[in-house]
Design a protein around this motif. Structure first.
Motif, PDB file in Angstrom:
ATOM      1  N   LEU A 265      34.399  43.944  34.391  1.00  0.00           N
ATOM      2  CA  LEU A 265      35.636  44.706  34.531  1.00  0.00           C
ATOM      3  C   LEU A 265      35.694  45.895  33.585  1.00  0.00           C
ATOM      4  N   ALA A 266      34.947  45.829  32.497  1.00  0.00           N
ATOM      5  CA  ALA A 266      34.852  46.997  31.622  1.00  0.00           C
ATOM      6  C   ALA A 266      34.144  48.133  32.346  1.00  0.00           C
ATOM      7  N   GLY A 267      33.226  47.780  33.260  1.00  0.00           N
ATOM      8  CA  GLY A 267      32.522  48.789  34.042  1.00  0.00           C
ATOM      9  C   GLY A 267      33.346  49.297  35.207  1.00  0.00           C
ATOM     10  N   ASP A 268      34.215  48.453  35.761  1.00  0.00           N
ATOM     11  CA  ASP A 268      35.066  48.846  36.882  1.00  0.00           C
ATOM     12  C   ASP A 268      36.277  47.921  36.882  1.00  0.00           C
ATOM     13  N   GLU A 269      37.382  48.410  36.350  1.00  0.00           N
ATOM     14  CA  GLU A 269      38.570  47.570  36.172  1.00  0.00           C
ATOM     15  C   GLU A 269      39.227  47.189  37.495  1.00  0.00           C
ATOM     16  N   ALA A 270      38.831  47.834  38.589  1.00  0.00           N
ATOM     17  CA  ALA A 270      39.417  47.539  39.886  1.00  0.00           C
ATOM     18  C   ALA A 270      38.408  46.916  40.836  1.00  0.00           C
ATOM     19  N   PHE A 271      37.370  46.273  40.301  1.00  0.00           N
ATOM     20  CA  PHE A 271      36.357  45.654  41.151  1.00  0.00           C
ATOM     21  C   PHE A 271      36.902  44.323  41.649  1.00  0.00           C
ATOM     22  N   LEU A 272      37.218  44.249  42.949  1.00  0.00           N
ATOM     23  CA  LEU A 272      37.934  43.104  43.506  1.00  0.00           C
ATOM     24  C   LEU A 272      37.261  41.758  43.254  1.00  0.00           C
ATOM     25  N   PRO A 273      35.949  41.597  43.493  1.00  0.00           N
ATOM     26  CA  PRO A 273      35.335  40.288  43.241  1.00  0.00           C
ATOM     27  C   PRO A 273      35.514  39.824  41.800  1.00  0.00           C
ATOM     28  N   ALA A 274      35.458  40.766  40.839  1.00  0.00           N
ATOM     29  CA  ALA A 274      35.622  40.382  39.436  1.00  0.00           C
ATOM     30  C   ALA A 274      37.073  40.017  39.136  1.00  0.00           C
ATOM     31  N   LEU A 275      38.025  40.765  39.687  1.00  0.00           N
ATOM     32  CA  LEU A 275      39.445  40.435  39.490  1.00  0.00           C
ATOM     33  C   LEU A 275      39.741  39.033  40.033  1.00  0.00           C
ATOM     34  N   HIS A 276      39.240  38.769  41.228  1.00  0.00           N
ATOM     35  CA  HIS A 276      39.478  37.459  41.840  1.00  0.00           C
ATOM     36  C   HIS A 276      38.818  36.349  41.030  1.00  0.00           C
ATOM     37  N   ALA A 277      37.558  36.557  40.648  1.00  0.00           N
ATOM     38  CA  ALA A 277      36.844  35.524  39.891  1.00  0.00           C
ATOM     39  C   ALA A 277      37.516  35.260  38.553  1.00  0.00           C
ATOM     40  N   LYS A 278      38.015  36.299  37.912  1.00  0.00           N
ATOM     41  CA  LYS A 278      38.688  36.133  36.614  1.00  0.00           C
ATOM     42  C   LYS A 278      39.950  35.276  36.770  1.00  0.00           C
ATOM     43  N   GLY A 279      40.721  35.538  37.842  1.00  0.00           N
ATOM     44  CA  GLY A 279      41.898  34.713  38.092  1.00  0.00           C
ATOM     45  C   GLY A 279      41.535  33.267  38.352  1.00  0.00           C
ATOM     46  N   VAL A 280      40.492  33.042  39.159  1.00  0.00           N
ATOM     47  CA  VAL A 280      40.042  31.675  39.446  1.00  0.00           C
ATOM     48  C   VAL A 280      39.591  30.978  38.169  1.00  0.00           C
ATOM     49  N   ALA A 281      38.912  31.714  37.296  1.00  0.00           N
ATOM     50  CA  ALA A 281      38.444  31.124  36.035  1.00  0.00           C
ATOM     51  C   ALA A 281      39.621  30.641  35.196  1.00  0.00           C
ATOM     52  N   PHE A 282      40.692  31.438  35.113  1.00  0.00           N
ATOM     53  CA  PHE A 282      41.867  31.007  34.344  1.00  0.00           C
ATOM     54  C   PHE A 282      42.545  29.809  35.008  1.00  0.00           C
ATOM     55  N   PHE A 283      42.551  29.761  36.333  1.00  0.00           N
ATOM     56  CA  PHE A 283      43.125  28.612  37.024  1.00  0.00           C
ATOM     57  C   PHE A 283      42.347  27.344  36.669  1.00  0.00           C
ATOM     58  N   HIS A 284      41.014  27.423  36.724  1.00  0.00           N
ATOM     59  CA  HIS A 284      40.198  26.255  36.387  1.00  0.00           C
ATOM     60  C   HIS A 284      40.340  25.883  34.907  1.00  0.00           C
ATOM     61  N   ASP A 285      40.508  26.879  34.051  1.00  0.00           N
ATOM     62  CA  ASP A 285      40.728  26.583  32.632  1.00  0.00           C
ATOM     63  C   ASP A 285      41.940  25.685  32.452  1.00  0.00           C
ATOM     64  N   GLY A 286      43.010  26.014  33.184  1.00  0.00           N
ATOM     65  CA  GLY A 286      44.228  25.221  33.057  1.00  0.00           C
ATOM     66  C   GLY A 286      44.108  23.859  33.698  1.00  0.00           C
ATOM     67  N   VAL A 287      43.582  23.812  34.916  1.00  0.00           N
ATOM     68  CA  VAL A 287      43.475  22.540  35.647  1.00  0.00           C
ATOM     69  C   VAL A 287      42.574  21.558  34.908  1.00  0.00           C
ATOM     70  N   ASN A 288      41.451  22.062  34.391  1.00  0.00           N
ATOM     71  CA  ASN A 288      40.492  21.189  33.710  1.00  0.00           C
ATOM     72  C   ASN A 288      40.742  21.056  32.213  1.00  0.00           C
ATOM     73  N   GLN A 289      41.794  21.754  31.740  1.00  0.00           N
ATOM     74  CA  GLN A 289      42.195  21.673  30.331  1.00  0.00           C
ATOM     75  C   GLN A 289      41.115  22.177  29.382  1.00  0.00           C
ATOM     76  N   TRP A 290      40.335  23.142  29.824  1.00  0.00           N
ATOM     77  CA  TRP A 290      39.371  23.781  28.939  1.00  0.00           C
ATOM     78  C   TRP A 290      40.070  24.755  28.000  1.00  0.00           C
ATOM     79  N   ASN A 291      41.261  25.142  28.376  1.00  0.00           N
ATOM     80  CA  ASN A 291      42.122  25.965  27.524  1.00  0.00           C
ATOM     81  C   ASN A 291      43.464  25.268  27.460  1.00  0.00           C
TER      82      ASN A 291
END
Length: 480
Positions: A265-291
């Protein structure tokens, strides 16, 4: 000085002029070079056709050229190794299908309709540019005897080709997805159908094909990303390395995924696959209690959901993230609304049908939920088996739930949610020994796991399925 004189005597000026382009203009130029029209570019990038027209006019001025062909020539003249962004978004071309057993007029109508449907659905994914039909159908396949030759002629990494054989009112459709760079077949499938409803058959075939081939293209890109050892990885490569780590479902992999996606995202802040993957990563962080900062994970998830919708309102990915935000608030009906918007945009979105199935099952609409889960599994046969297990558990069909999730645990033993479903299903089946074994394995995988944290993520309001699920885990000694 004319353009041609500049091009021949001042070759290095090509790169200087290309460097003047903005990131968005460069992306538009890449799709221009692949032969896409303004409308097709608008569909791929999720922006308006008038906006594309403005970008094209601006990049022609910057490049000091008169037309799209000359602009594409500047880009294509550069050595591929000097243009990582051009490689970062590989294209797919849908080739003409071979037909036999048809009247000439019917054959032409069917193949053009099928190719059009496939191009439309592939374009709706908005991750892979799709070569325009005029180009993909015009290529002389007889003159390009290998996949790599055809791919080079079209500027496409992936080729979708096939054949339709007709015998009376029966159809046999054979489809192949090829990686043109490696000259290999990634996937093939054969479909049988009755030709009792011409257009319905055509639509259904197109949805089935796209839902199956897209995960294979993603897997191929992940394979490439994992093999890459370059110091300056492209946004595309970084994103797909991140996606691979997300799918491994562990605390450490999630940490690595965030780092990779932040660099993308530092290379392209509007790159859709990265935006989506980042959101999914935060969702899994919460569900799995990694954060443990559940509120923080939810806020980040919402931020990336809104960014995805803002940049790409006509793509399904932001709406999928919005559905997960609603889930975190306990608003299951709202989550269903958002996920149905996503699947309306892209009917071949297997992950959307899977999430809809889980949500409907949680709301007590078991039959509808199972139907959605099975459609997701049909679109992506190697995925969503655990999701079917969740829907079956919600319906109280515990033996069937176990038959779905336990094979998943053989392949992915640290998959916490599948492990919990197995524990709870064994508990209600009365096999307390097996239930305790799964619960112990759950505690071993993550000693800090707490059901209360998971419940905060999944739903804040009492739901019968959730109550039943968490009661089983509590009875098995899983800490609250």
């Amino acid at each position: 000085m004319t353009f041609h004189a500049t091009r021949t005597s001042l070759g290095p000026m090509r790169e200087i002029r290309l460097d003047r382009l903005t990131q968005r203009q460069r992306g538009v130029l890449e799709l221009v070079a692949k032969g896409l029209t303004n409308d097709e570019i608008a569909s791929v990038l999720g922006i308006g056709a008038e906006t594309v027209k403005s970008h094209v006019s601006a990049l022609l001025r910057v490049l000091e050229v008169d037309n799209r062909t000359e602009a594409a020539g500047l880009l294509n003249a550069i050595d591929p190794g000097q243009a990582p962004d051009f490689e970062a978004r590989p294209a797919i071309a849908v080739l003409a299908f071979d037909l036999s057993g048809w009247e000439a007029a019917e054959a032409q109508a069917f193949t053009l309709g099928l190719v059009d449907d496939l191009i439309l659905l592939l374009s709706q994914w908005r991750w892979f540019p799709v070569i325009a039909r005029a180009s993909s159908l015009a290529v002389d396949l007889g003159a390009h005897r290998t996949s790599s030759a055809t791919g080079r002629a079209l500027g496409a990494r992936y080729l979708l080709r096939g054949a339709v054989r007709r015998g009376g009112e029966r159809l046999r459709i054979t489809v192949f997805l090829e990686d043109a760079e490696r000259d290999i077949t990634l996937w093939s499938e054969r479909y049988e159908a009755d030709l009792n409803d011409f257009f319905a058959v055509q639509d259904e075939i197109a949805r089935e094909i796209v839902g199956s081939v897209y995960p294979h293209m993603i897997s191929a890109e992940v394979w490439r990303a994992r093999r890459s050892r370059a110091k300056n990885l492209s946004t595309w490569t970084l994103t797909h390395q991140g996606i691979w780590h997300i799918e491994r479902r562990s605390r450490e992999d999630s940490r690595v995924a965030h780092e990779l996606l932040d660099r993308a995202l530092a290379g392209d802040e509007a790159f859709l696959p990265a935006l989506h993957a980042k959101g999914v990563a935060f969702f899994h962080d919460g569900v799995n209690q990694w954060n443990r900062d559940i509120a923080g994970c939810r806020a980040h998830l919402e931020r990336f959901a809104e960014a995805a919708v803002h940049h790409f309102p006509e793509a399904p990915h932001g709406h999928m993230l919005r559905a997960r935000v609603a889930m975190g608030r306990g608003d299951m009906a709202g989550a269903v609304h958002h996920v149905e918007r996503a699947t309306a945009i892209n009917p071949s979105l297997a992950s959307g049908h899977a999430l809809r199935g889980q949500l409907l099952a949680t709301l007590g609409r078991y039959d509808d939920g199972l139907e959605s889960m099975r459609r997701a599994h049909r679109l992506s046969p190697r995925a969503y088996v655990a999701g079917i297990g969740i829907a079956l558990f919600a319906a109280g069909r515990y033996l069937e739930a176990l038959a779905a999730v336990e094979p998943v645990l053989v392949e992915r033993p640290s998959y916490l949610f599948a492990r919990m479903i197995a524990a709870a299903a064994h508990y209600f089946e009365g096999d307390l020994e097996a239930a305790a074994r799964h619960a112990a394995e759950l505690r071993r995988i993550d000693p800090e796991f707490r059901t209360s944290q998971l419940r905060r993520v999944v739903a804040e309001h009492p739901l019968e399925t959730a109550d039943r699920f968490f009661d089983a885990l509590r009875s098995l000694g899983v800490p609250e």
